[in-house]
Structures are given as C-alpha cells and as structure tokens.
Design an enzyme around this catalytic site. Structure first.
Site, PDB file in Angstrom:
ATOM      1  N   ARG A 157      -1.030   9.574  -9.954  1.00 10.51           N
ATOM      2  CA  ARG A 157      -0.974   8.340  -8.893  1.00 10.51           C
ATOM      3  C   ARG A 157      -0.564   7.013  -9.607  1.00 10.51           C
ATOM      4  O   ARG A 157       0.319   6.186  -9.096  1.00 10.51           O
ATOM      5  CB  ARG A 157      -2.608   8.059  -8.501  1.00 10.51           C
ATOM      6  CG  ARG A 157      -3.154   8.891  -7.444  1.00 10.51           C
ATOM      7  CD  ARG A 157      -4.433   8.604  -7.122  1.00 10.51           C
ATOM      8  NE  ARG A 157      -4.658   7.253  -6.663  1.00 10.51           N
ATOM      9  CZ  ARG A 157      -4.391   6.879  -5.401  1.00 10.51           C
ATOM     10  NH1 ARG A 157      -4.176   7.678  -4.551  1.00 10.51           N
ATOM     11  NH2 ARG A 157      -4.674   5.469  -5.113  1.00 10.51           N
ATOM     12  N   ASP A 213       0.800  -1.269  -0.056  1.00 13.30           N
ATOM     13  CA  ASP A 213      -0.050   0.062  -0.037  1.00 13.30           C
ATOM     14  C   ASP A 213       0.807   1.431  -0.042  1.00 13.30           C
ATOM     15  O   ASP A 213       1.911   1.234   0.386  1.00 13.30           O
ATOM     16  CB  ASP A 213      -0.865   0.023   1.381  1.00 13.30           C
ATOM     17  CG  ASP A 213      -2.112   0.944   1.240  1.00 13.30           C
ATOM     18  OD1 ASP A 213      -2.423   1.454  -0.074  1.00 13.30           O
ATOM     19  OD2 ASP A 213      -2.781   1.452   2.143  1.00 13.30           O
ATOM     20  N   GLY A 214       0.184   2.453  -0.709  1.00 18.04           N
ATOM     21  CA  GLY A 214       0.963   3.708  -0.566  1.00 18.04           C
ATOM     22  C   GLY A 214       1.320   3.937  -1.729  1.00 18.04           C
ATOM     23  O   GLY A 214       2.169   5.275  -1.543  1.00 18.04           O
ATOM     24  N   ASN A 215       1.180   3.530  -2.984  1.00 21.75           N
ATOM     25  CA  ASN A 215       1.575   4.111  -4.216  1.00 21.75           C
ATOM     26  C   ASN A 215       1.220   5.449  -4.447  1.00 21.75           C
ATOM     27  O   ASN A 215       1.707   6.410  -4.982  1.00 21.75           O
ATOM     28  CB  ASN A 215       1.310   2.965  -5.151  1.00 21.75           C
ATOM     29  CG  ASN A 215       1.851   1.706  -5.061  1.00 21.75           C
ATOM     30  OD1 ASN A 215       2.798   1.435  -4.408  1.00 21.75           O
ATOM     31  ND2 ASN A 215       1.455   0.843  -6.013  1.00 21.75           N
ATOM     32  N   GLU A 226       1.501 -13.226  12.230  1.00 24.86           N
ATOM     33  CA  GLU A 226       1.984 -11.968  12.881  1.00 24.86           C
ATOM     34  C   GLU A 226       1.990 -10.866  11.758  1.00 24.86           C
ATOM     35  O   GLU A 226       2.185 -10.959  10.831  1.00 24.86           O
ATOM     36  CB  GLU A 226       3.509 -12.310  13.112  1.00 24.86           C
ATOM     37  CG  GLU A 226       3.866 -13.416  14.168  1.00 24.86           C
ATOM     38  CD  GLU A 226       3.272 -12.859  15.678  1.00 24.86           C
ATOM     39  OE1 GLU A 226       3.371 -11.819  16.018  1.00 24.86           O
ATOM     40  OE2 GLU A 226       2.988 -13.934  16.082  1.00 24.86           O
ATOM     41  N   ARG A 243       2.425  -4.655   6.220  1.00 24.95           N
ATOM     42  CA  ARG A 243       1.590  -3.874   5.276  1.00 24.95           C
ATOM     43  C   ARG A 243       2.381  -2.449   5.370  1.00 24.95           C
ATOM     44  O   ARG A 243       2.720  -2.084   6.260  1.00 24.95           O
ATOM     45  CB  ARG A 243       0.264  -3.431   6.079  1.00 24.95           C
ATOM     46  CG  ARG A 243      -0.479  -2.351   5.209  1.00 24.95           C
ATOM     47  CD  ARG A 243      -2.050  -2.312   5.621  1.00 24.95           C
ATOM     48  NE  ARG A 243      -2.860  -1.302   4.610  1.00 24.95           N
ATOM     49  CZ  ARG A 243      -3.863  -1.491   4.155  1.00 24.95           C
ATOM     50  NH1 ARG A 243      -4.635  -2.470   4.643  1.00 24.95           N
ATOM     51  NH2 ARG A 243      -4.597  -0.753   3.240  1.00 24.95           N
ATOM     52  N   ASN A 278     -10.932  -2.642  -5.397  1.00 24.98           N
ATOM     53  CA  ASN A 278     -10.150  -1.655  -6.150  1.00 24.98           C
ATOM     54  C   ASN A 278     -10.799  -1.424  -7.561  1.00 24.98           C
ATOM     55  O   ASN A 278     -10.632   0.090  -7.957  1.00 24.98           O
ATOM     56  CB  ASN A 278      -8.878  -2.208  -6.325  1.00 24.98           C
ATOM     57  CG  ASN A 278      -7.834  -2.101  -5.252  1.00 24.98           C
ATOM     58  OD1 ASN A 278      -6.954  -2.678  -5.093  1.00 24.98           O
ATOM     59  ND2 ASN A 278      -8.179  -0.987  -4.364  1.00 24.98           N
ATOM     60  N   HIS A 316       1.925   3.788  -8.892  1.00 22.50           N
ATOM     61  CA  HIS A 316       1.921   2.533  -9.099  1.00 22.50           C
ATOM     62  C   HIS A 316       3.120   1.916 -10.153  1.00 22.50           C
ATOM     63  O   HIS A 316       3.302   0.572  -9.825  1.00 22.50           O
ATOM     64  CB  HIS A 316       0.649   2.094  -9.826  1.00 22.50           C
ATOM     65  CG  HIS A 316      -0.602   2.437  -8.978  1.00 22.50           C
ATOM     66  ND1 HIS A 316      -1.158   2.002  -7.702  1.00 22.50           N
ATOM     67  CD2 HIS A 316      -1.951   3.343  -9.513  1.00 22.50           C
ATOM     68  CE1 HIS A 316      -1.839   2.527  -7.389  1.00 22.50           C
ATOM     69  NE2 HIS A 316      -2.593   3.207  -8.006  1.00 22.50           N
ATOM     70  N   SER A 368      -7.358  -5.614  -5.230  1.00 21.00           N
ATOM     71  CA  SER A 368      -8.436  -6.114  -4.600  1.00 21.00           C
ATOM     72  C   SER A 368      -9.836  -6.104  -5.235  1.00 21.00           C
ATOM     73  O   SER A 368      -9.753  -5.194  -6.189  1.00 21.00           O
ATOM     74  CB  SER A 368      -8.604  -5.548  -3.080  1.00 21.00           C
ATOM     75  OG  SER A 368      -9.213  -4.333  -3.348  1.00 21.00           O
ATOM     76  N   THR A 369     -10.733  -6.875  -4.892  1.00 25.22           N
ATOM     77  CA  THR A 369     -11.921  -6.771  -5.320  1.00 25.22           C
ATOM     78  C   THR A 369     -12.566  -5.367  -5.363  1.00 25.22           C
ATOM     79  O   THR A 369     -13.493  -5.130  -6.059  1.00 25.22           O
ATOM     80  CB  THR A 369     -13.018  -7.918  -4.943  1.00 25.22           C
ATOM     81  OG1 THR A 369     -12.932  -7.934  -3.483  1.00 25.22           O
ATOM     82  CG2 THR A 369     -12.385  -9.428  -5.313  1.00 25.22           C
TER      83      THR A 369
HETATM   84  C1  IPE Z   1      -5.221  -2.706   0.135  1.00 25.38           C
HETATM   85  O1  IPE Z   1      -5.153  -1.295  -0.312  1.00 25.38           O
HETATM   86  C2  IPE Z   1      -5.272  -3.690  -1.282  1.00 25.38           C
HETATM   87  C3  IPE Z   1      -3.978  -3.397  -1.924  1.00 25.38           C
HETATM   88  C4  IPE Z   1      -2.763  -2.978  -1.575  1.00 25.38           C
HETATM   89  C5  IPE Z   1      -3.938  -4.330  -3.313  1.00 25.38           C
HETATM   90  P1  IPE Z   1      -6.231  -0.389  -0.478  1.00 25.38           P
HETATM   91  O2  IPE Z   1      -5.776   0.971  -0.519  1.00 25.38           O
HETATM   92  O3  IPE Z   1      -7.144  -0.670  -1.441  1.00 25.38           O
HETATM   93  O4  IPE Z   1      -6.858  -0.467   1.039  1.00 25.38           O
HETATM   94  P2  IPE Z   1      -7.890   0.485   1.846  1.00 25.38           P
HETATM   95  O5  IPE Z   1      -8.823   1.072   0.842  1.00 25.38           O
HETATM   96  O6  IPE Z   1      -6.930   1.532   2.264  1.00 25.38           O
HETATM   97  O7  IPE Z   1      -8.393  -0.308   2.975  1.00 25.38           O
HETATM   98  C1  IPE Z   2      -1.598   0.410  -3.147  1.00 24.14           C
HETATM   99  O1  IPE Z   2      -1.445   1.653  -3.253  1.00 24.14           O
HETATM  100  C2  IPE Z   2      -2.041  -0.384  -4.492  1.00 24.14           C
HETATM  101  C3  IPE Z   2      -3.230  -0.809  -4.810  1.00 24.14           C
HETATM  102  C4  IPE Z   2      -4.407  -0.608  -3.927  1.00 24.14           C
HETATM  103  C5  IPE Z   2      -3.742  -1.025  -6.285  1.00 24.14           C
HETATM  104  P1  IPE Z   2      -2.721   2.680  -3.216  1.00 24.14           P
HETATM  105  O2  IPE Z   2      -3.036   3.140  -4.582  1.00 24.14           O
HETATM  106  O3  IPE Z   2      -3.723   2.124  -2.348  1.00 24.14           O
HETATM  107  O4  IPE Z   2      -1.827   4.066  -2.594  1.00 24.14           O
HETATM  108  P2  IPE Z   2      -2.535   4.965  -1.431  1.00 24.14           P
HETATM  109  O5  IPE Z   2      -3.175   4.140  -0.341  1.00 24.14           O
HETATM  110  O6  IPE Z   2      -3.543   5.609  -2.075  1.00 24.14           O
HETATM  111  O7  IPE Z   2      -1.449   5.730  -1.217  1.00 24.14           O
HETATM  112 MG    MG Z   3      -4.314   2.292  -0.352  1.00 19.07          MG
END
Ligand code: IPE
Ligand code: IPE
Ligand code: MG
Length: 235
Positions: free
Chosen positions: A29, A16-18, A199, A180, A64, A33, A61-62
């Site tokens: 964004r 997460d966090g891209n 864990e 995470r 996304n 990615h 995720s489903t």
């Molecule tokens: C979780 O990240 C899914 C993936 C890393 C693929 P999200 O960014 O979708 O999760 P939420 O919305 O913050 O819970």
């Molecule tokens: C995780 O990064 C990748 C996917 C969920 C596809 P995000 O796109 O959720 O990045 P943030 O959480 O918005 O920073």
């Molecule tokens: Mg995210």
C-alpha cells in the site's frame, strides 16, 4: 463569460485510491501512497494553468490514525519527504501553501517543517494550495465552537461569516467543486461546513492515475452544471 467556460475558483480533492492502485499492481500500500505523492506536482500544475485560484487536497484524515501503525508512519514520512522535495520548487512557481487541520498532534520536527514551508510561501501570489493533513470536518467545527465560546462571541452576533472565520479555512472561499478519486460517493469528514453548495465530481480513477486529461474532464463536467444555491435561476 458563458456558463460553458466557467472555471471554478476553488477546487478541493479527496485523493482516494492509493491502496487499491498498489493492490492492483501487487505492490504494498505504501507504494501507492508514494505514487500518490508524486502525482501532486502534475495536478497542481494542471489546475494552476487552467486558472484555478485555490486547490485544497485531502491527504490524511483524523480517522486515518486508525490504520495499521506501519501505514500511518509511512504517511507521516511521506509528508516530510514531500515538503523537502517540493516546497522550494512550488515556492519558485509562486504557489502559496496552507495547512488545514491539527498541526499540534504531529511531531515537533514535522510541525517545524510544515511551518517553514508555509512561511516561505506566504507572500506568493500564485495558486493557493491547502493541504488537509490530520484534518477532520467535525474536529474543525468543534474547535471553532470552542474558540467562539472562549472569545465570548455573543449568540446574537453569530452568523455564517463570523463562524467561517473560526474555521481552518478562514479567508478561503468555499469550494466550488469537490472531486473524489477512487469511486466512493461520500465526503469522509471533509469540509462539512464549506461543502454546503459545492458541486461533486466522482471518478473511478485511482489518485496516482489522476492526470491532466482527468483534470480536463472534471473541469468540463463542472462547466455544464447549473448552480442555483436554493434559488430558481442558475448563478
Ligand atoms: C478519505 O479517504 C481521506 C483521504 C483521502 C485523506 P479514506 O480512504 O480515509 O475514506 P473512507 O474510509 O473510504 O471513507
Ligand atoms: C487515500 O488512499 C490516501 C489516504 C486516505 C491517506 P487510500 O489509502 O484510502 O486508498 P484505498 O481507498 O485504500 O484504495
Ligand atoms: Mg480510501
């Protein structure tokens, strides 16, 4: 082996966090990615080198699909280009690739590309890298229940091991460590069944910046944990 040098057999990562990584740099964004996809090889290499046997990566995720169409399309394209760019090299390195999730909701050409990469690497004996793409823990459990019912599995015959065989992760051990990145403390529908005794390790670092030193820190933190599985003694 002493507790402090324990290496987890199976590590799963919520990458997460891209988006925030890109935003912090004033970039779109999708650039985040892209940087995230480019980080895959270094992280796979680092875990393989440390002796981790199974690495599972949550990529899409489903839920996304609910993002803006432009972002969803970009993520699908990134899956295709990552397979094109990485699959042969990963194969040479002995990596076995697996997919977790609903493949049939992707375009036929993407399905074909994924299947080819899985077939190419299925005999490999190195680290098993499972990519969770169009994955949802609830969808996985529902699909398992549907299959169980249509196979006529008897209520009395249903136990943990039988149920696990109906999940996308059939044949994989449960994750020992779930990492995470990006700082949120939630599962976001990832491996709901399998995470029962995993864990957790959360780092504020955004996924594109998760490097070898971060891998080291996560493994070090894991080695300090006492896993009891409901008992009284560490196991
Ligand atoms: C979780 O990240 C899914 C993936 C890393 C693929 P999200 O960014 O979708 O999760 P939420 O919305 O913050 O819970
Ligand atoms: C995780 O990064 C990748 C996917 C969920 C596809 P995000 O796109 O959720 O990045 P943030 O959480 O918005 O920073
Ligand atoms: Mg995210």
């Amino acid at each position: 082996m002493s507790q402090s040098c324990r290496i987890p057999q199976h590590v799963a990562i919520i990458m997460d966090g891209n988006g925030r990584w890109a935003k912090a740099r004033g970039l779109p964004r999708l650039d985040g990615h892209r940087a995230g996809a480019e980080n895959l090889r270094r992280v796979i290499g680092a875990f393989a080198q440390r002796g981790v046997k199974y690495l599972t990566l949550y990529a899409f995720s489903t839920e996304n699909w609910g993002r803006p169409q432009l972002e969803v399309r970009g993520l699908l394209k990134l899956l295709a280009s990552s397979i094109r760019r990485e699959a042969k090299e990963l194969d040479r390195e002995g990596v076995r690739l697996m997919h977790l999730g609903k493949l049939d909701e992707l375009t036929p050409s993407l399905q074909k590309q994924v299947k080819e990469a899985l077939e190419m690497t299925e005999g490999n004996a190195g680290i098993t890298v499972s990519v969770a793409f169009n994955y949802g823990g609830r969808a996985e459990i529902l699909e398992a229940v549907r299959h169980l019912l249509s196979d006529g599995v008897k209520a009395e015959a249903l136990d943990d091991a039988t149920f696990s065989r109906y999940l996308y992760t059939a044949g994989l051990p449960d994750p020992d460590l779930i990492i995470r990145t990006g700082g949120e403390m939630r599962l976001s529908n990832f491996l709901l069944w399998q995470a029962a005794y995993s864990e957790y390790y959360v780092t504020p670092t955004y996924w594109p910046d998760f490097d070898e030193a971060e891998v080291e820190d996560a493994l070090e933190a894991y080695s300090q944990r006492n896993r009891r599985f409901g008992g009284l003694e560490p196991r």
